[in-house]
Design an enzyme around this catalytic site. Structure first.
Site, PDB file in Angstrom:
ATOM      1  N   HIS A   1      -2.058  -2.028  -9.987  1.00  0.00           N
ATOM      2  CA  HIS A   1      -3.092  -1.442  -8.921  1.00  0.00           C
ATOM      3  C   HIS A   1      -4.404  -2.365  -9.205  1.00  0.00           C
ATOM      4  CE1 HIS A   1      -5.718   1.200  -7.094  1.00  0.00           C
ATOM      5  NE2 HIS A   1      -4.709   1.973  -6.546  1.00  0.00           N
TER       6      HIS A   1
ATOM      7  N   HIS B   1       0.896  -1.209  -0.069  1.00  0.00           N
ATOM      8  CA  HIS B   1      -0.080   0.095   0.049  1.00  0.00           C
ATOM      9  C   HIS B   1       1.077   1.214  -0.072  1.00  0.00           C
ATOM     10  CE1 HIS B   1      -3.506   2.235   0.537  1.00  0.00           C
ATOM     11  NE2 HIS B   1      -3.952   2.072   1.916  1.00  0.00           N
TER      12      HIS B   1
ATOM     13  N   ASP C   1       2.675   5.827  -6.504  1.00  0.00           N
ATOM     14  CA  ASP C   1       3.938   5.631  -5.774  1.00  0.00           C
ATOM     15  C   ASP C   1       5.095   5.312  -6.470  1.00  0.00           C
ATOM     16  OD1 ASP C   1       2.845   5.476  -3.179  1.00  0.00           O
ATOM     17  OD2 ASP C   1       2.253   3.630  -3.521  1.00  0.00           O
TER      18      ASP C   1
HETATM   19  N1  CMC Z   1       5.184  -6.559 -10.025  1.00  0.00           N
HETATM   20  C1  CMC Z   1       5.302  -7.756 -10.967  1.00  0.00           C
HETATM   21  N2  CMC Z   1       4.055  -8.510 -11.199  1.00  0.00           N
HETATM   22  C2  CMC Z   1       2.958  -7.871 -10.656  1.00  0.00           C
HETATM   23  C3  CMC Z   1       2.842  -6.599  -9.875  1.00  0.00           C
HETATM   24  C4  CMC Z   1       4.126  -6.106  -9.917  1.00  0.00           C
HETATM   25  N3  CMC Z   1       4.132  -4.935  -9.134  1.00  0.00           N
HETATM   26  N4  CMC Z   1       1.568  -6.269  -9.509  1.00  0.00           N
HETATM   27  C5  CMC Z   1       0.739  -7.361  -9.876  1.00  0.00           C
HETATM   28  N5  CMC Z   1       1.715  -8.424 -10.395  1.00  0.00           N
HETATM   29  C6  CMC Z   1       1.224  -9.638 -11.081  1.00  0.00           C
HETATM   30  C7  CMC Z   1       0.892 -10.493 -10.068  1.00  0.00           C
HETATM   31  O1  CMC Z   1       1.821 -11.350  -9.585  1.00  0.00           O
HETATM   32  C8  CMC Z   1      -0.139 -11.445 -10.867  1.00  0.00           C
HETATM   33  O2  CMC Z   1       0.393 -12.241 -11.737  1.00  0.00           O
HETATM   34  P1  CMC Z   1      -0.237 -13.771 -12.260  1.00  0.00           P
HETATM   35  O3  CMC Z   1      -1.505 -13.507 -12.652  1.00  0.00           O
HETATM   36  O4  CMC Z   1       0.808 -14.467 -12.978  1.00  0.00           O
HETATM   37  O5  CMC Z   1      -0.216 -14.371 -11.058  1.00  0.00           O
HETATM   38  C9  CMC Z   1      -1.104 -10.478 -11.652  1.00  0.00           C
HETATM   39  O6  CMC Z   1       0.060  -9.336 -11.741  1.00  0.00           O
HETATM   40  C10 CMC Z   1      -2.284  -9.852 -10.924  1.00  0.00           C
HETATM   41  O7  CMC Z   1      -1.641  -9.215  -9.691  1.00  0.00           O
HETATM   42  P2  CMC Z   1      -2.559  -9.364  -8.303  1.00  0.00           P
HETATM   43  O8  CMC Z   1      -1.413  -9.677  -7.108  1.00  0.00           O
HETATM   44  O9  CMC Z   1      -3.604 -10.389  -8.424  1.00  0.00           O
HETATM   45  O10 CMC Z   1      -3.039  -7.861  -8.138  1.00  0.00           O
HETATM   46  P3  CMC Z   1      -3.868  -7.317  -6.741  1.00  0.00           P
HETATM   47  O11 CMC Z   1      -4.894  -6.520  -7.456  1.00  0.00           O
HETATM   48  O12 CMC Z   1      -4.185  -8.370  -5.974  1.00  0.00           O
HETATM   49  O13 CMC Z   1      -2.529  -6.350  -6.265  1.00  0.00           O
HETATM   50  C11 CMC Z   1      -1.031  -4.401  -5.861  1.00  0.00           C
HETATM   51  C12 CMC Z   1      -2.462  -5.100  -6.614  1.00  0.00           C
HETATM   52  C13 CMC Z   1      -1.174  -3.255  -5.943  1.00  0.00           C
HETATM   53  C14 CMC Z   1      -0.951  -4.980  -4.590  1.00  0.00           C
HETATM   54  C15 CMC Z   1      -0.002  -5.108  -6.723  1.00  0.00           C
HETATM   55  O14 CMC Z   1      -0.079  -4.831  -8.134  1.00  0.00           O
HETATM   56  C16 CMC Z   1       1.419  -4.831  -6.140  1.00  0.00           C
HETATM   57  O15 CMC Z   1       1.670  -5.715  -5.517  1.00  0.00           O
HETATM   58  N6  CMC Z   1       2.357  -3.787  -6.531  1.00  0.00           N
HETATM   59  C17 CMC Z   1       3.404  -3.386  -6.067  1.00  0.00           C
HETATM   60  C18 CMC Z   1       3.122  -2.627  -4.658  1.00  0.00           C
HETATM   61  C19 CMC Z   1       2.640  -1.142  -5.142  1.00  0.00           C
HETATM   62  O16 CMC Z   1       3.239  -0.595  -6.010  1.00  0.00           O
HETATM   63  N7  CMC Z   1       1.695  -1.090  -4.213  1.00  0.00           N
HETATM   64  C20 CMC Z   1       1.108   0.407  -4.473  1.00  0.00           C
HETATM   65  C21 CMC Z   1      -0.296   0.406  -5.033  1.00  0.00           C
HETATM   66  S1  CMC Z   1      -0.886   1.961  -5.472  1.00  0.00           S
HETATM   67  C22 CMC Z   1      -0.810   2.995  -4.128  1.00  0.00           C
HETATM   68  C23 CMC Z   1      -1.541   2.498  -2.670  1.00  0.00           C
HETATM   69  O17 CMC Z   1      -2.489   1.752  -2.896  1.00  0.00           O
HETATM   70  O18 CMC Z   1      -0.762   2.784  -1.899  1.00  0.00           O
END
Ligand code: CMC
Length: 458
Positions: A333, A293, A389
Site C-alpha cells: 500500500h 487500485h 483487497d
Molecule cells: N508484490 C511484490 N512487490 C511489491 C508489491 C507487491 N504487491 N507492491 C510493491 N512491491 C515492491 C515494488 O516492486 C518495489 O520494490 P523495489 O523497491 O525493489 O523496486 C517496492 O515494493 C515499493 O513499491 P512501489 O511500487 O514503489 O509502491 P507504490 O506505493 O507505488 O504502490 C501499490 C502501491 C498498492 C500500487 C503496490 O503495492 C501494488 O501494486 N500492490 C498490488 C496491487 C494491490 O493490491 N492494490 C490494492 C491497493 S489497496 C486498495 C486500493 O487502493 O484499491
C-alpha cells in the site's frame, strides 16, 4: 418514515465538546539557499507543509526563468488539498472517518449513517437519519431508458465498464445537476448517486447472467435491497442471509472513504473543471477499475486460481520476488507501512463468513500465500502487508459473486467518500481547476516539413 420529498439537510451544529484536532506539524520556515545564485529564501511552513507556489520565487539568473517547480510523479509527497474527512496514519495503521476509528464504525454503524457522517462531519440524529434513509430508498429506481441502455451491452461486458458508463450516462437524465453551486441540486444528485448505484450494479449483474432485472423493494434496507436485486427469483419478498447482509454492510463501511487515493483524486480532478457530479464520479469508477487500485480484489482471486494448490505457493512467491511473476496482488500500500487496519477487520469477517459457507482450497492457498509472504525478507523489508483487497475477494466469492463483479462492490462502498470529497473540493475556496505542471523533455523548435506525399489533399 417521513413522507416529504427530498430536502436539503440543514447545516449541522456541533454541540458536543470539540474533539482534539488531528496532529499537524508546528509552524516555522524552511531556510534555503540557491547555489546557482547564492540567494537565500525563507519558505513558510504551515501544517507541516510548504506551498509549492513559494518555489516560484526561486529563480536562476536567467530573466526568463519562471521559477522552480516541485517534481513529484504519482504524488508521492504532495498534498493536493486540505480535507477534514478521513485521517490515516500509515505507520501506525490508523484509519478514522471524521475522527471516528474505523473499527468502531465497522462494528456498530450502518453504511448510510457512515455516508451521512462523511458528508456532514457529524453523525446524523434520528430525524436526519430517517429522512436520509427515506430519500435514498425513494430514489433507487432508474429511468426505464437506463434499463434499455444497460440491455445494449454485450452479454460478457465487464460490469465495471457497464457501471462506469451508466453512471456517466445519468448526467443525461439530470441536466440540472450541472448547477453544482446550487445546494439543493447538489443534495439531490448525491442522493441519486447513493440510491441508484446499487440498482445499476445489480442490473449489470442480472444482464451478464441473462436474468430478468429485479426492481428495488422499498421495504428493505439498503444492503438487503441490493441483495434482493441481485438474487431474487420468484419469491415475493427476498430474505437475505443475515450473515451476508452484515458482511456486506461492514465491507461497504470499510470502503467508504480512504482520503486522496487514485479514484478520489480522479473525482476531485475531474470535478475541479466544474462538470456535473455524475461525470466526475464516473471518472472515479474508471480509476477504481484498475488492477493496482480496486481491481486488485478481482486480481487476487485470479492469482489464487492461477497458483492452483498450496504446494505451488513457494514457487509463485519466488517468481514475484524475481520480478517474473508480476506483483503479489492484494499486498502493499502506498500509505500503510505497518498494516492495513481494514484488512485486519476483513480477515476476522472472512472467518465468520467461512464458518457459514466452509473453507475451500482457494482459501487454503490464500492463507499459505499470506503466511509465506509475511515471513519473507523481500516483503518484510519493503513493508508489504496484505491490504483490504487480499481478503475481500474471498468473501465475495463465498457469497457467490462472480469475480468480475468484485470491484463493483468496492465502488458501491466508495460512493459516499467520492461524493463527500467532491463537495468538499467544490466548497474549498483554495481549490481551482486541477492543472499540474510538467517538465518538458521533448525537442526544441523546428520547422514543419511533411513526410507525406500530399499532406492536405483538396
Ligand atoms: N508484490 C511484490 N512487490 C511489491 C508489491 C507487491 N504487491 N507492491 C510493491 N512491491 C515492491 C515494488 O516492486 C518495489 O520494490 P523495489 O523497491 O525493489 O523496486 C517496492 O515494493 C515499493 O513499491 P512501489 O511500487 O514503489 O509502491 P507504490 O506505493 O507505488 O504502490 C501499490 C502501491 C498498492 C500500487 C503496490 O503495492 C501494488 O501494486 N500492490 C498490488 C496491487 C494491490 O493490491 N492494490 C490494492 C491497493 S489497496 C486498495 C486500493 O487502493 O484499491
Amino acid at each position: 418514515m417521513p413522507k416529504s420529498a427530498t430536502t436539503t439537510p440543514p447545516q449541522q451544529k456541533n454541540t458536543a465538546k470539540a474533539p482534539a484536532p488531528a496532529p499537524s506539524g508546528s509552524e516555522g520556515s524552511l531556510e534555503v539557499k540557491d547555489s546557482r545564485t547564492s540567494k537565500g529564501y525563507s519558505i513558510p511552513i504551515a501544517d507541516n507543509a510548504i506551498r509549492a507556489t513559494e518555489l516560484k520565487k526561486v529563480k536562476s539568473s536567467d530573466p526568463e526563468d519562471l521559477g522552480l517547480v516541485s517534481y513529484d510523479p504519482a504524488f508521492l509527497n504532495t498534498a493536493s488539498c486540505r480535507s477534514a474527512i478521513t485521517y490515516i496514519d500509515g505507520d501506525k495503521g490508523i484509519l478514522r472517518y471524521r475522527g471516528y476509528p474505523i473499527e468502531q464504525l465497522a462494528e456498530s454503524a450502518s453504511f448510510l449513517e457512515v455516508a451521512w457522517l462523511l458528508r456532514h462531519g457529524e453523525l446524523p440524529n434520528q430525524k436526519e437519519y430517517d429522512q436520509f434513509v427515506h430519500d435514498i430508498t425513494f430514489h433507487t429506481y432508474v429511468h426505464e431508458n437506463m434499463r434499455k441502455f444497460l440491455e445494449g451491452f454485450r452479454y460478457d461486458a465487464h460490469p465495471m465498464a457497464m457501471l462506469n458508463s451508466s453512471i456517466a450516462a445519468l448526467a443525461s437524465f439530470y441536466p440540472s445537476a450541472r448547477n453544482i453551486f446550487d445546494e439543493t441540486e447538489r443534495n439531490i444528485s448525491i442522493i441519486r448517486l447513493l440510491a441508484k448505484t446499487p440498482t445499476i450494479a445489480a442490473f449489470s449483474y442480472r444482464h451478464v447472467k441473462g436474468l430478468p432485472f429485479v426492481y428495488p423493494d422499498n421495504r428493505l434496507s439498503y444492503v438487503e435491497n441490493f441483495l434482493s436485486m441481485i438474487a431474487r427469483m420468484t419469491e415475493s419478498k427476498y430474505e437475505a442471509n443475515p450473515i451476508f447482509t452484515r458482511a456486506l454492510e461492514i465491507l461497504f463501511i470499510l470502503h467508504a472513504d480512504h482520503e486522496q487515493n487514485c479514484s478520489t483524486n480522479a473525482v476531485r480532478a475531474v470535478g475541479s473543471s466544474h462538470v456535473d457530479p455524475f461525470s466526475a464520479v464516473s471518472a472515479g469508477v474508471a480509476a477504481l477499475f484498475g488492477p493496482l487500485h480496486g481491481g486488485a480484489n478481482e486480481q487476487v482471486l485470479r492469482m489464487i486460481k492461477e497458483i492452483g494448490t498450496v504446494k505451488n505457493v513457494p514457487g509463485f512467491i519466488e517468481n514475484v520476488k524475481s520480478g517474473e511473476g508480476g506483483k503479489l496482488m492484494g499486498f502493499g500500500h502506498r500509505v500503510y507501512k505497518s498494516y492495513d487496519p481494514r484488512a485486519k477487520i476483513v480477515k476476522k469477517l472472512a472467518d465468520e463468513v467461512f464458518d457459514v459457507v466452509g473453507v475451500d482450497k482457494d482459501l487454503e492457498t490464500a492463507l499459505e500465500l499470506e503466511r509465506i509472504a509475511l515471513s519473507d525478507e523481500y516483503f518484510i523489508s519493503r513493508k508489504l502487508y496484505p491490504n483490504v483487497d487480499f481478503y475481500t475477494g474471498l468473501i465475495y466469492r463465498s457469497m457467490a459473486f462472480p469475480t468480475d463483479f468484485f470491484t463493483v462492490l468496492f465502488a458501491i462502498g466508495r460512493m459516499p467518500g467520492w461524493l463527500a470529497q467532491w463537495e468538499e473540493m467544490l466548497l474549498d475556496k483554495e481549490q481551482k481547476i486541477a492543472r499540474p505542471r510538467q517538465i518538458y523533455t521533448g525537442l526544441g523548435e523546428r520547422p514543419y516539413k511533411s513526410r507525406l506525399k500530399n499532406p492536405r489533399p483538396d
